[in-house]
Design a protein around this motif. Structure first.
Motif, PDB file in Angstrom:
ATOM      1  N   UNK A 207       0.810  -1.229   0.000  1.00 10.97           N
ATOM      2  CA  UNK A 207       0.000   0.000   0.000  1.00 10.97           C
ATOM      3  C   UNK A 207       0.838   1.270   0.000  1.00 10.97           C
ATOM      4  N   UNK A 208       2.140   1.146   0.228  1.00 12.65           N
ATOM      5  CA  UNK A 208       3.008   2.330   0.256  1.00 12.65           C
ATOM      6  C   UNK A 208       3.835   2.474  -1.022  1.00 12.65           C
ATOM      7  N   UNK A 209       3.520   1.697  -2.035  1.00  7.64           N
ATOM      8  CA  UNK A 209       4.294   1.744  -3.278  1.00  7.64           C
ATOM      9  C   UNK A 209       4.034   3.082  -3.983  1.00  7.64           C
ATOM     10  N   UNK A 210       5.044   3.943  -3.979  1.00 11.01           N
ATOM     11  CA  UNK A 210       4.892   5.296  -4.532  1.00 11.01           C
ATOM     12  C   UNK A 210       4.583   5.276  -6.023  1.00 11.01           C
ATOM     13  N   UNK A 211       5.209   4.331  -6.757  1.00 12.29           N
ATOM     14  CA  UNK A 211       4.981   4.247  -8.208  1.00 12.29           C
ATOM     15  C   UNK A 211       3.522   3.890  -8.514  1.00 12.29           C
ATOM     16  N   UNK A 235       0.128  11.737  -1.869  1.00  9.20           N
ATOM     17  CA  UNK A 235       0.413  10.519  -1.109  1.00  9.20           C
ATOM     18  C   UNK A 235       1.684   9.833  -1.628  1.00  9.20           C
ATOM     19  N   UNK A 236       1.855   9.815  -2.941  1.00  8.62           N
ATOM     20  CA  UNK A 236       3.061   9.218  -3.533  1.00  8.62           C
ATOM     21  C   UNK A 236       4.301   9.985  -3.098  1.00  8.62           C
ATOM     22  N   UNK A 237       4.178  11.313  -3.045  1.00 13.43           N
ATOM     23  CA  UNK A 237       5.316  12.140  -2.640  1.00 13.43           C
ATOM     24  C   UNK A 237       5.631  12.001  -1.154  1.00 13.43           C
ATOM     25  N   UNK A 238       4.630  11.653  -0.372  1.00 13.46           N
ATOM     26  CA  UNK A 238       4.895  11.372   1.047  1.00 13.46           C
ATOM     27  C   UNK A 238       5.749  10.112   1.175  1.00 13.46           C
ATOM     28  N   UNK A 239       5.426   9.108   0.344  1.00 11.87           N
ATOM     29  CA  UNK A 239       6.178   7.850   0.376  1.00 11.87           C
ATOM     30  C   UNK A 239       7.573   8.017  -0.239  1.00 11.87           C
ATOM     31  N   UNK A 240       7.654   8.871  -1.275  1.00 12.36           N
ATOM     32  CA  UNK A 240       8.932   9.078  -1.972  1.00 12.36           C
ATOM     33  C   UNK A 240       9.041  10.551  -2.371  1.00 12.36           C
ATOM     34  N   UNK A 241       9.554  11.402  -1.477  1.00  4.37           N
ATOM     35  CA  UNK A 241       9.607  12.854  -1.723  1.00  4.37           C
ATOM     36  C   UNK A 241      10.338  13.251  -3.000  1.00  4.37           C
ATOM     37  N   UNK A 242      11.233  12.401  -3.497  1.00  5.35           N
ATOM     38  CA  UNK A 242      11.995  12.718  -4.707  1.00  5.35           C
ATOM     39  C   UNK A 242      11.391  12.098  -5.968  1.00  5.35           C
ATOM     40  N   UNK A 244      10.092  12.162  -9.101  1.00  6.78           N
ATOM     41  CA  UNK A 244      10.052  13.259 -10.080  1.00  6.78           C
ATOM     42  C   UNK A 244       8.749  13.310 -10.867  1.00  6.78           C
ATOM     43  N   UNK A 245       8.300  12.135 -11.343  1.00  2.99           N
ATOM     44  CA  UNK A 245       7.077  12.117 -12.155  1.00  2.99           C
ATOM     45  C   UNK A 245       5.863  12.555 -11.354  1.00  2.99           C
ATOM     46  N   UNK A 246       5.772  12.093 -10.108  1.00  6.97           N
ATOM     47  CA  UNK A 246       4.643  12.483  -9.254  1.00  6.97           C
ATOM     48  C   UNK A 246       4.684  13.977  -8.983  1.00  6.97           C
ATOM     49  N   UNK A 247       5.888  14.511  -8.821  1.00  8.10           N
ATOM     50  CA  UNK A 247       6.055  15.940  -8.553  1.00  8.10           C
ATOM     51  C   UNK A 247       5.580  16.773  -9.741  1.00  8.10           C
ATOM     52  N   UNK A 248       5.988  16.382 -10.958  1.00  9.28           N
ATOM     53  CA  UNK A 248       5.585  17.110 -12.176  1.00  9.28           C
ATOM     54  C   UNK A 248       4.082  17.008 -12.394  1.00  9.28           C
TER      55      UNK A 248
END
Length: 494
Positions: A207-211, A235-242, A244-248
């Motif tokens: 459930x924490x898979x950022x991708x 939520x994805x950025x919480x799991x993986x702050x870096x 890039x795709x989720x950020x964009x």
């Protein structure tokens, strides 16, 4: 004596321990045999339990770890199986099946390079091993599919990437990376339910898979559910702050939402110029967001129609339906623009498309109206012939007839060429025909409603343009043209 006693004591202490080791080995073998029996019955959970008992009794036996690895693989637990397979070859580097299982686990998890190393080691130990040869080929095939997919993703050939990932997943069924790439490409292709399904399967396991969270958000984003999409991106950025795709994607989603809302606000306030600018800016944010961009084009088309830029409005609506062929609102808006520009055949085509999709009374009436206007457009346009508006009064129709009848009267063109005389005579007849219809309330009503004028004795082939002219200008002999110089005439009334 003291020394001998001490030695005896030592001997007495170690002999039972040796007996315990032998007993443990026998018991471990018994557990292994029971595990084998359950494995043969495909009861892998019980097999796992007995292999675990065997390992607990004898933790340095490579084959026990190998058997438990095989069981875990059958249960689809390749990561846990990999740990057991690696332990088995640490205990016995010559354990061929251990290397094969390690390679198979690596390959199933998508690490084809590591898989190749394991299979190569197995071949070093047994160069004729058919399974090792085949698995080595499979691992190299996966490496090749990865390379092709990477190149095609950059080329935005998402269909080919999906194809490559499907082939790779045949050998690497537990590889989340391949599944995520496939899901992302499915989303880019607009196959959202399939993409959602892949991402959801991964999230059920992790459930924490950022991708996977990013892909879920991407599907919502491309389905124009922007608020929900932002939640998944965050939520994805919480799991993986870096990430890039989720950020964009998160940044684009927020920007699109803001621009679209600002454009809607400007439109409601009647500030069409500002609304046009805002919708145009929104269209430049993300060309991949097909559904949202289709709505933005339709919105901008509505703005253009308000600004009476009807050709631009038609172009925007066409862009909208190219992006989303099911977008009814865009077809309706374009059809209305076609009606306003008297492009009735195109309007009928759009309204037919709408009515086939949504058979409502309103859509049926719109189609009927367009078909009527199309029918009317194929007849002579009597208003155009007289040069008057469709709402012209009786006096305006009379004045228009007077002007046009005198302009095209055959006597006025008696000195012209035969070709000009023929053309002017034709126009003179059309003017008389137009006046006959539009000056008669009953005929005018039937004409305006699109009804056939030949019904109820209104045969337009029966009238005489000269008789109409004479009647209008005061009877026989009441009017003539006289020349007052070259190319000039004056009108004489009797």
């Amino acid at each position: 004596m003291a020394a001998a006693a001490e030695c005896d004591v030592v001997m007495a202490a170690t002999e039972p321990e040796l007996l315990d080791d032998e007993e443990a080995k026998r018991e471990a073998e018994s557990f292994k045999e029971q595990g084998n029996a359950y494995y043969a019955k495909k009861d892998y959970n019980e097999a796992y339990n007995y292999y675990t008992k065997a390992i607990d009794m004898c933790p340095k036996n490579a084959s026990y770890y190998g058997n438990r690895a095989a069981t875990l693989m059958m249960l689809g637990k390749f990561r846990e199986a990999l740990g057991d397979a690696q332990q088995s070859v640490r205990l016995d580097d010559s354990f061929v099946r251990g290397h094969l299982r390690e390679g198979k686990c690596h390959l199933s998890l998508g690490n084809a390079m590591a898989a190749c190393r394991s299979f190569q080691r197995a071949l070093e130990l047994d160069h004729k091993n058919a399974q090792a040869h085949q698995e080595f080929k499979n691992a190299n095939a996966v490496i090749e599919y990865e390379k092709i997919a990477e190149t095609d993703f950059e080329k935005r050939d998402f269909r080919k990437v999906v194809f490559c990932m499907d082939r790779a997943l045949e050998f690497a069924p537990a590889c989340h990376r391949f599944k995520i790439l496939k899901a992302e490409c499915l989303a880019m292709l607009g196959r959202y339910p399939e993409a959602q399904s892949v991402a959801s399967d991964i999230l059920r396991m992790d459930s924490t898979n950022a991708d996977a969270l990013y892909v879920r958000g991407l599907c919502l984003y491309y389905e124009d559910c922007i608020e929900k999409a932002v939640q998944f991106f965050v939520q994805a950025l919480r799991m993986a702050p870096d990430h890039e795709k989720a950020c964009i994607a998160c940044r684009n989603a927020k920007a699109l939402k803001a621009k679209k809302e600002d454009g809607n606000k400007a439109f409601k306030e009647g500030n069409y110029k500002l609304a046009y600018e805002l919708y145009t800016e929104a269209l430049g944010i993300d060309p991949n967001n097909i559904k949202t961009n289709a709505k933005l084009y339709c919105n901008r088309g509505t703005v253009n129609s308000k600004l009476r830029k009807l050709d631009d409005a038609i172009e925007d609506c066409t862009s909208a339906v190219k992006l989303d062929a099911t977008y009814i609102k865009a077809y309706l808006r374009r059809a209305q623009c076609y009606m306003d520009t008297e492009q009735y055949e195109e309007a009928v085509r759009d309204y037919e498309k709408v009515y086939q999709t949504e058979k409502t009374k309103e859509h049926k009436q719109l189609l009927k109206n367009a078909q009527l206007e199309l029918k009317k457009s194929k007849r002579k346009d009597y208003y155009k012939i007289l040069g008057v508006d469709k709402n012209a009064s009786e006096d305006e129709i009379k004045k228009a007839y007077r002007k046009r009848a005198l302009m095209h009267h055959p006597d006025r063109h008696s000195g012209a060429s035969a070709e000009v005389q023929k053309e002017e005579e034709k126009k003179f007849k059309e003017v008389g025909e137009a006046f006959t219809i539009l000056s008669d309330p009953k005929k005018k009503t039937r004409y305006d409603s699109g009804q056939d004028l030949d019904e109820e004795g209104m045969n337009m082939g029966d009238f005489d343009a000269n008789n109409i002219f004479k009647a209008f200008f005061g009877g026989p002999g009441g009017f003539s043209f006289e020349a007052s110089g070259p190319g000039n005439f004056f009108f004489q009334f009797g």
